[in-house]
Enzyme design. Sequence first.
Site, PDB file in Angstrom:
ATOM      1  N   ASP A 260      -4.041   7.287  -1.772  1.00 40.52           N
ATOM      2  CA  ASP A 260      -2.847   7.208  -0.920  1.00 40.52           C
ATOM      3  C   ASP A 260      -2.085   8.525  -1.035  1.00 40.52           C
ATOM      4  O   ASP A 260      -2.680   9.548  -1.362  1.00 40.52           O
ATOM      5  CB  ASP A 260      -1.991   6.000  -1.323  1.00 40.52           C
ATOM      6  CG  ASP A 260      -1.218   5.415  -0.147  1.00 40.52           C
ATOM      7  OD1 ASP A 260      -0.420   6.156   0.455  1.00 40.52           O
ATOM      8  OD2 ASP A 260      -1.406   4.223   0.175  1.00 40.52           O
ATOM      9  N   HIS A 283      -3.589  10.972   0.906  1.00 42.53           N
ATOM     10  CA  HIS A 283      -2.948  10.952   2.219  1.00 42.53           C
ATOM     11  C   HIS A 283      -1.916  12.064   2.379  1.00 42.53           C
ATOM     12  O   HIS A 283      -1.086  12.019   3.277  1.00 42.53           O
ATOM     13  CB  HIS A 283      -2.281   9.593   2.464  1.00 42.53           C
ATOM     14  CG  HIS A 283      -3.257   8.462   2.580  1.00 42.53           C
ATOM     15  ND1 HIS A 283      -2.871   7.156   2.766  1.00 42.53           N
ATOM     16  CD2 HIS A 283      -4.620   8.440   2.526  1.00 42.53           C
ATOM     17  CE1 HIS A 283      -3.944   6.382   2.822  1.00 42.53           C
ATOM     18  NE2 HIS A 283      -5.014   7.141   2.676  1.00 42.53           N
TER      19      HIS A 283
END
Length: 458
Positions: A260, A283
């Site tokens: 993430d 991310h």
Amino acid sequence: MKTKVISIMVSFIFVVVLIATPHSVADNIFMPSEFEEELSVIGDNEVEQLLESSNWLSRRKTSVVSVDSFGAVGDGTTDDTQAFLSAWNRACTTHKSVFLVPKGRSYLVKPARFVGPCVDKLIIQINGTIVAPDEPSDWDQKSPNNWLVFSKLNKTIIQGGGVIDGSGSKWWAASCKKNKENPCIAAPTAITIDSSSVVVVEDLTIKNSQQIHFQIYRSKTIRVFRVQISAPGDSPNTDGIHIAESTDIVVQNTKIGTGDDCISIVNGSSIIKMKHIYCGPGHGISIGSLGKDNSKEMVTAVVLDTAVLKNTTNGLRIKTWQGGSGYVRSVRFENVRMNEVENPIIIDQFYCDSPDSCQNQTAAVKISQVIYRNITGTTTSEKAIQLACSDTVPCSNIILSNVNLQSKEGTAETYCNSATGSNEGIVNPSADCLDSSNKDSYSDMTTDSNVEDLHAEL
């Protein structure tokens, strides 16, 4: 070594962002010279004094409180939770103490809260490994969100070169993001600093967290140096460092690769400085998400200076939900190298991380006064720059300065909706959608020469 750390810290903690002005004025008149004079890191002297005592081995009249002295076994299978809590109670109430997790052992610890305030400047020396139970069923179902929580600390160092291992694989397998037939349930954060001030975290490895690896929450004057965070790229919701409701935070010389956001900054956070960051996989580096469920949320005074992002789905991202309110403002991303990043620069005011489609709403979190400066590298998508802003609450004062992003395949493009600002120097792909009438002088450009050597530094 500590002298070097102090000198490095002093040399970079100088950046400032926009002096607080009324919202309407700041949106209409954005002067970059003012931008340089607001983000002042405020706890510098206290941190320097704390670091002077970080060498616990040479600390005079130090009381070393080892978890082994309170019955910890350290074989990786015996529950050592109570031994840790008992040792903590002793260390926290003893002057000039060191809470020691010895090297060469693996300590199984279930969810635990280490609560202050403690009587003196405490050193938490993690030389060994702390490992979480690998079965989700071993967790307290009434409190599933936390594993190791350090709360109400003041003038504390957490250091040592040890490992915090969240044993998260079974949690990931049960995630609704892995299997949509599974219910979406909360999972623990590996380590949390909560309601604390003047805390230094350095030279630790945090890996395979159940969800978020390291959270800074409701805290002030926190310094993070040389921390490594890792989890597989497909591990769900495993943010590296998550900053919420906190101010005067510095993260430096840190390497993060997860499933993430490498670093996420959310509501109530201000004066955030990140320098020499390596991110990937993951991310990217994100502000948000903000504004979910029509909430009012604010983030201000954020700087990322000198970073490499490699093979991430996003690069530099600001993400907000429709229907929210509040603002993101006074942000600078500079001296960043992208290496095959899918969305290098992205503002998304239509963020929707939901199994159901999100309804269109006119309210939005206001985004303004954002500088992208000296951003170079490659993208794996056509849309290298995406400024997807609200028609009713448009983005304003967005500055692109010396941006050069090349597509690995085809031609890189800019997508722009309801955003105004200016272009400075070379901007590729071009962003003519930004209104040149708002253009201000901003000639003191620096180079990203340090970025080339970032891999070696980390």
